[in-house]
Design an enzyme around this catalytic site. Structure first.
Site, PDB file in Angstrom:
ATOM      1  N   MET A   1     125.110 124.096  59.973  1.00 59.96           N
ATOM      2  CA  MET A   1     124.793 124.860  58.768  1.00 59.96           C
ATOM      3  C   MET A   1     125.907 124.682  57.743  1.00 59.96           C
ATOM      4  SD  MET A   1     122.733 128.260  60.132  1.00 59.96           S
ATOM      5  CE  MET A   1     123.816 129.324  59.305  1.00 59.96           C
ATOM      6  N   GLY A   2     126.710 123.636  57.925  1.00 60.44           N
ATOM      7  CA  GLY A   2     127.789 123.376  56.982  1.00 60.44           C
ATOM      8  C   GLY A   2     129.013 124.213  57.268  1.00 60.44           C
TER       9      GLY A   2
ATOM     10  N   GLY B   1     135.643 122.084  65.362  1.00 56.72           N
ATOM     11  CA  GLY B   1     134.623 122.036  66.413  1.00 56.72           C
ATOM     12  C   GLY B   1     133.460 121.137  66.035  1.00 56.72           C
ATOM     13  N   HIS B   2     132.981 121.268  64.804  1.00 60.00           N
ATOM     14  CA  HIS B   2     131.913 120.379  64.327  1.00 60.00           C
ATOM     15  C   HIS B   2     132.372 118.924  64.354  1.00 60.00           C
ATOM     16  CE1 HIS B   2     130.698 124.112  61.992  1.00 60.00           C
ATOM     17  NE2 HIS B   2     129.562 123.798  62.587  1.00 60.00           N
TER      18      HIS B   2
ATOM     19  N   LEU C   1     131.977 123.055  57.724  1.00 60.43           N
ATOM     20  CA  LEU C   1     132.434 122.342  58.917  1.00 60.43           C
ATOM     21  C   LEU C   1     133.887 122.651  59.259  1.00 60.43           C
ATOM     22  CD1 LEU C   1     130.830 118.832  58.317  1.00 60.43           C
ATOM     23  CD2 LEU C   1     129.852 120.833  59.448  1.00 60.43           C
TER      24      LEU C   1
END
Length: 117
Positions: free
Chosen positions: A32-33, A38-39, A35
Site C-alpha cells: 500500500m506504499g 521490510g518492503h 515503503l
C-alpha cells in the site's frame, strides 16, 4: 535510474504477457506504499527468485473502516519509486481506485471461519 509506473490492468497484462512469452519468471510484491526496509527486503527476495519483479502500490479504500483513516494514509509514490529503482524493480503498478473498482463494481467475497472473531 527510474522505474516505469504502470496505471492500468491492460498495460500490466501486456508487459507480463511478453515476459512470459520469453519464458521469464515474474514475482509480485503487493504493498500500500509508504515503503520501508521490510518492503524492500521482500523486493530483494523477489528479485533473487524471479527474472522480473513488480511492486504494486494500491491504497485500497475497501480496507478502511473510516473515511478519515483512508484520507490520512500516507501517499508517497514518488519516494517509493525512488527507493525501488536502485533495487532493479521492473515495474511499479500503481492503479487508481477506479481501475480496480470500476463503475458498477459489485463483487464481494465473504469467507466463513477465518474472518470471524
Amino acid at each position: 535510474m527510474t522505474i516505469p509506473i504502470v496505471r492500468t490492468i491492460a498495460d500490466l497484462r501486456k508487459t507480463v504477457a511478453v515476459w512470459r512469452q520469453e519464458g521469464l519468471r515474474v514475482a509480485v510484491v503487493p504493498t500500500m506504499g509508504a515503503l520501508h526496509d521490510g518492503h524492500l527486503s521482500l523486493v530483494r527476495a523477489a528479485l533473487e527468485r524471479a527474472d522480473r519483479a513488480i511492486v504494486t502500490l494500491f491504497v485500497n479504500p475497501k480496507q478502511f473502516n473510516s473515511a478519515a483513516d483512508l484520507v490520512a494514509y500516507p501517499r508517497t509514490e514518488h519516494e517509493d519509486a525512488a527507493k525501488l529503482a536502485p533495487l532493479g524493480t521492473h515495474i511499479l503498478y500503481a492503479p487508481h481506485a477506479s481501475e480496480i473498482y470500476p463503475e458498477g463494481f459489485a463483487t464481494t467475497v465473504s469467507v466463513a471461519g477465518v474472518s470471524e472473531g
